[in-house]
Design a protein around this motif. Structure first.
Motif, PDB file in Angstrom:
ATOM      1  N   TYR A   1     -39.447 -12.493  -7.032  1.00 28.16           N
ATOM      2  CA  TYR A   1     -39.640 -11.220  -7.408  1.00 28.16           C
ATOM      3  C   TYR A   1     -39.719 -10.908  -8.711  1.00 28.16           C
TER       4      TYR A   1
ATOM      5  N   ALA B   1     -42.735 -12.351 -10.393  1.00 32.89           N
ATOM      6  CA  ALA B   1     -44.096 -11.579 -10.237  1.00 32.89           C
ATOM      7  C   ALA B   1     -43.975 -10.121 -10.750  1.00 32.89           C
ATOM      8  N   ARG B   2     -42.764  -9.772 -11.060  1.00 26.76           N
ATOM      9  CA  ARG B   2     -42.633  -8.479 -11.794  1.00 26.76           C
ATOM     10  C   ARG B   2     -43.017  -8.692 -13.245  1.00 26.76           C
TER      11      ARG B   2
ATOM     12  N   CYS C   1     -45.667  -6.770  -7.106  1.00 24.91           N
ATOM     13  CA  CYS C   1     -44.525  -7.702  -7.174  1.00 24.91           C
ATOM     14  C   CYS C   1     -44.269  -8.157  -5.882  1.00 24.91           C
TER      15      CYS C   1
ATOM     16  N   LEU D   1     -46.430 -14.426  -4.275  1.00 21.95           N
ATOM     17  CA  LEU D   1     -45.849 -13.126  -4.194  1.00 21.95           C
ATOM     18  C   LEU D   1     -44.658 -13.159  -3.001  1.00 21.95           C
TER      19      LEU D   1
END
Length: 249
Positions: free
Chosen positions: A6, A9-10, A50, A83
């Protein structure tokens, strides 16, 4: 691990948006299957989000064919992106049954996180934490939370904090954006728990609550408002920017 995927991806996509694949076959038009529809959504949004949250109900109602499309959708996301995947199953059962659910979701399907119901206590949650990450229902976005949740959420939050000490980075809470009057209080007491926030979009939750959560691991789910939009990518971009203004700025 969910949190690691996470955060990566964020930061890469500058996004706390999770798209919910509530892919109700009765609302899908112009596609031959749920899988084909999901593939379209993923291709349009993968660089804007995300993660993805899959609501298992829309697949289970189709029987074995739906479960097959669930498996294929998860495989698609894993093959095409890095993801994380949240399975929205809201499970909560006695220990041996919870272990069977956890094995099905983490070992067989290969998801990164599962939503769980805390009503039966820690025995129904721990099997999921032993396999991966779990978001525990705290204050959800539905209308009838006054029946039970409002009366017990402080105890559930206490339990979540206790479990997080034993399973660091594996415990999250679900707090609906429609519960803005409780967000500040919960935020102060939530420590390092991650947050899954539904209710922004079709349910009309206030994105300004995100200002209370800066610095925390937060994912905001938007489902119907994006996946059934006339222009999926444009709508996802708009939600990403709306959330980013509150969370990152």
């Amino acid at each position: 691990m969910f949190i690691k995927k996470y955060r990566k991806a964020r930061d890469k996509n500058a996004s706390i948006l999770v798209v919910g694949l509530d892919s109700d076959v009765e609302r899908i038009k112009g596609f031959d299957s749920v899988l084909e529809f999901n593939e379209h959504i993923v291709k349009e949004t993968a660089d804007l989000v995300c993660g993805y949250k899959i609501n298992i109900a829309f697949y289970e109602k189709l029987g074995w064919k739906g479960y097959k499309e669930l498996e294929e959708t998860i495989e698609l996301i894993k093959n095409e992106t890095d993801l994380p995947i949240i399975l929205d199953a809201k499970r909560g059962d006695i220990g041996n049954t919870a272990r069977a659910y956890a094995e099905a979701y983490f070992d067989r399907l290969g998801v990164d996180s599962v939503t769980v119901n805390p009503y039966m206590g820690r025995d129904s949650i721990i099997p999921f934490l032993e396999k991966g990450h779990a978001f525990i229902l705290l204050l959800t976005s539905n209308k009838s939370i006054g029946d039970v949740e409002l009366h017990v959420y402080p105890k559930v939050l206490e339990l979540a904090r206790e479990l997080e000490k034993r399973y660091p980075s594996k415990v999250g809470i679900v707090v609906g954006a429609t519960r803005e009057e409780y967000v500040s209080e919960i935020s102060k007491r939530s420590g390092d728990l991650s947050w899954l926030i539904p209710g922004i979009g079709a349910q009309g939750g206030n994105p300004e609550i995100l200002r209370e959560l800066k610095g925390k691991d937060v994912v905001v789910n938007v489902s119907r408002a994006i996946i059934f939009a006339d222009n999926v990518r444009k709508t996802a971009e708009e939600f990403r920017e709306l959330l980013a203004r509150q969370y990152f700025d």
